[in-house]
Design an enzyme around this catalytic site. Structure first.
Site, PDB file in Angstrom:
ATOM      1  CE1 TYR A  68      24.993   4.481  25.209  1.00 15.04           C
ATOM      2  CE2 TYR A  68      27.049   4.373  24.790  1.00 15.04           C
ATOM      3  CZ  TYR A  68      25.753   3.642  24.407  1.00 15.04           C
ATOM      4  OH  TYR A  68      26.138   2.291  24.405  1.00 15.04           O
ATOM      5  CG  HIS A 120      18.317  -3.154  26.097  1.00 10.81           C
ATOM      6  ND1 HIS A 120      18.496  -3.285  24.655  1.00 10.81           N
ATOM      7  CD2 HIS A 120      18.452  -4.404  26.377  1.00 10.81           C
ATOM      8  CE1 HIS A 120      18.076  -5.058  24.079  1.00 10.81           C
ATOM      9  NE2 HIS A 120      17.824  -5.535  25.587  1.00 10.81           N
ATOM     10  CB  CYS A 128      29.615   7.190  39.676  1.00 10.48           C
ATOM     11  SG  CYS A 128      31.243   7.740  40.604  1.00 10.48           S
ATOM     12  N   GLY A 188       9.315  -3.917  15.283  1.00  7.40           N
ATOM     13  CA  GLY A 188      10.454  -2.879  14.966  1.00  7.40           C
ATOM     14  C   GLY A 188      11.102  -3.450  15.985  1.00  7.40           C
ATOM     15  CG  ASN A 214       9.777  -5.491  11.624  1.00  5.03           C
ATOM     16  OD1 ASN A 214      10.473  -5.018  10.351  1.00  5.03           O
ATOM     17  ND2 ASN A 214      10.366  -5.993  12.598  1.00  5.03           N
TER      18      ASN A 214
HETATM   19  P1  OAD Z   1      17.547  -3.033  15.182  1.00  2.21           P
HETATM   20  O1  OAD Z   1      17.817  -2.574  14.049  1.00  2.21           O
HETATM   21  O2  OAD Z   1      17.853  -4.678  15.200  1.00  2.21           O
HETATM   22  O3  OAD Z   1      15.677  -4.185  13.885  1.00  2.21           O
HETATM   23  C1  OAD Z   1      15.160  -2.512  13.856  1.00  2.21           C
HETATM   24  C2  OAD Z   1      13.672  -3.456  13.080  1.00  2.21           C
HETATM   25  O4  OAD Z   1      12.863  -2.573  13.348  1.00  2.21           O
HETATM   26  C3  OAD Z   1      14.528  -4.072  11.724  1.00  2.21           C
HETATM   27  O5  OAD Z   1      13.403  -5.172  12.612  1.00  2.21           O
HETATM   28  C4  OAD Z   1      13.471  -3.225  10.697  1.00  2.21           C
HETATM   29  O6  OAD Z   1      13.071  -3.920  10.322  1.00  2.21           O
HETATM   30  C5  OAD Z   1      12.061  -2.545  11.872  1.00  2.21           C
HETATM   31  N1  OAD Z   1      11.852  -1.141  11.246  1.00  2.21           N
HETATM   32  C6  OAD Z   1      12.136  -0.639  10.780  1.00  2.21           C
HETATM   33  N2  OAD Z   1      11.757   0.991  10.805  1.00  2.21           N
HETATM   34  C7  OAD Z   1      10.468   0.281  11.495  1.00  2.21           C
HETATM   35  C8  OAD Z   1       9.110   0.932  10.808  1.00  2.21           C
HETATM   36  N3  OAD Z   1       8.986   1.862  10.334  1.00  2.21           N
HETATM   37  N4  OAD Z   1       8.227   0.296  11.331  1.00  2.21           N
HETATM   38  C9  OAD Z   1       8.547  -1.066  11.854  1.00  2.21           C
HETATM   39  N5  OAD Z   1       9.393  -1.712  11.370  1.00  2.21           N
HETATM   40  C10 OAD Z   1      10.751  -1.143  11.291  1.00  2.21           C
HETATM   41  O7  OAD Z   1      17.034  -2.950  16.274  1.00  2.21           O
HETATM   42  P2  OAD Z   1      16.726  -4.189  18.020  1.00  2.21           P
HETATM   43  O8  OAD Z   1      15.131  -4.631  17.629  1.00  2.21           O
HETATM   44  O9  OAD Z   1      15.354  -2.952  18.543  1.00  2.21           O
HETATM   45  O10 OAD Z   1      20.819  -3.681  22.434  1.00  2.21           O
HETATM   46  O11 OAD Z   1      18.475  -3.537  18.218  1.00  2.21           O
HETATM   47  C11 OAD Z   1      17.903  -4.960  19.534  1.00  2.21           C
HETATM   48  C12 OAD Z   1      19.008  -4.344  20.151  1.00  2.21           C
HETATM   49  O12 OAD Z   1      20.536  -5.221  19.309  1.00  2.21           O
HETATM   50  C13 OAD Z   1      19.532  -3.176  20.099  1.00  2.21           C
HETATM   51  O13 OAD Z   1      18.569  -2.761  21.987  1.00  2.21           O
HETATM   52  C14 OAD Z   1      20.508  -2.923  21.442  1.00  2.21           C
HETATM   53  C15 OAD Z   1      20.698  -3.327  19.829  1.00  2.21           C
HETATM   54  O14 OAD Z   1      21.980  -3.656  19.629  1.00  2.21           O
HETATM   55  C16 OAD Z   1      21.361  -2.717  22.714  1.00  2.21           C
HETATM   56  O15 OAD Z   1      22.921  -1.543  22.652  1.00  2.21           O
HETATM   57  C17 OAD Z   1      22.221  -3.994  24.599  1.00  2.21           C
END
Ligand code: OAD
Length: 246
Positions: A68, A120, A128, A188, A214
């Protein structure tokens, strides 16, 4: 050249009093921050079960804290991209804009959006696990493991890990925003992690006009009225510029 934006989307946005937006890692991709599930994403290189779970943290706090800290360094060096900035600009033309984000990078705030719901958590907050005291910058500087100066407990990031509940007040506000929005944009996100992924569906069910931005269709694409395929850092500035009174 054909207009990339359907006329109804522009009309609905111009008439909207409340626009709610759900963002995911894709909106920060153009700031150089890795997404989770793309081919080069974090979950292709790291194991979530070793880094984003309470039992993994208790097992090896230093490994989790180091990861992190690294992510915090990366986002602090990054800058909001034109997609984040365009969403902040949207506030000039729409009375109320609610940005609901799954991201923990703070880039919407740095871009200037004013109504942000962080579902999130945030890499910038740590606390802590024993006494709950928020950690200061000093507490998490230098080499991990980081311990609470008050009680000696381990310090964890204030982010939601697998198996944990989302902050209920923020989640409630997010669902209320989705239900009351005139237009809802899903940007995204792969829309596979719930409850965040239910928000676009809730908005569609409640009568919002819905659009996805997206690079590829996500899991909620079937619920969207409009699908805009491409990078959010390119599409959003163009879209928002179309709304300004000329
Ligand atoms: P993902 O990595 O699952 O999805 C990213 C999305 O962004 C995909 O659908 C890509 O097609 C799209 N993408 C990539 N580049 C892009 C761009 N330049 N413009 C537009 N779209 C683009 O990420 P999240 O959906 O955010 O949770 O994932 C959800 C959660 O899963 C996160 O918050 C995290 C993870 O586990 C926790 O940590 C609790």
């Amino acid at each position: 050249m054909n207009d990339p934006f359907p006329a109804e989307l522009i009309e609905r946005l111009k008439a909207a009093r409340h626009v709610a937006v759900l963002t995911g890692a894709g909106i920060s991709a153009e700031s150089g921050i890795a997404t989770f599930r793309d081919a080069d994403g974090l979950w292709a290189r790291f194991k979530p079960e070793e880094l984003a779970r309470m039992d993994a943290f208790l097992d090896n706090p230093k490994r989790v804290q180091d990861w992190y800290s690294h992510r915090r360094t990366v986002v602090r060096r990054a800058r909001p991209n034109p997609g984040h900035l365009a969403l902040a600009d949207l506030e000039r033309v729409v009375e109320r804009v609610t940005v609901i984000t799954q991201n923990v990078d703070g880039l919407h705030e740095r871009a200037g959006s004013s109504r942000i719901l962080e579902l999130h958590g945030s890499l910038e907050r740590n606390y802590c696990v024993d006494c709950g005291r928020p950690a200061t910058e000093e507490d998490i500087t230098g080499d991990a493991p980081y311990a609470c100066p008050t009680c000696g407990g381990m310090i964890r990031p204030d982010v939601v890990w697998f198996g944990e509940m989302l902050p209920s007040d923020i989640l409630e506000k997010a669902f209320a925003a989705a239900a009351s929005a005139d237009v809802f944009l899903s940007i995204g996100t792969s829309a596979v992690v719930h409850p965040a992924a239910s928000l676009p569906v809730e908005a569609a069910r409640s009568g919002a006009f819905t659009a996805e931005i997206n690079v590829e269709a996500s899991a909620v694409a079937p619920y969207m009225d409009v699908e805009l395929t491409g990078k959010s850092g390119e599409i959003l500035p163009e879209l928002v510029s179309r709304l300004s009174p000329s």
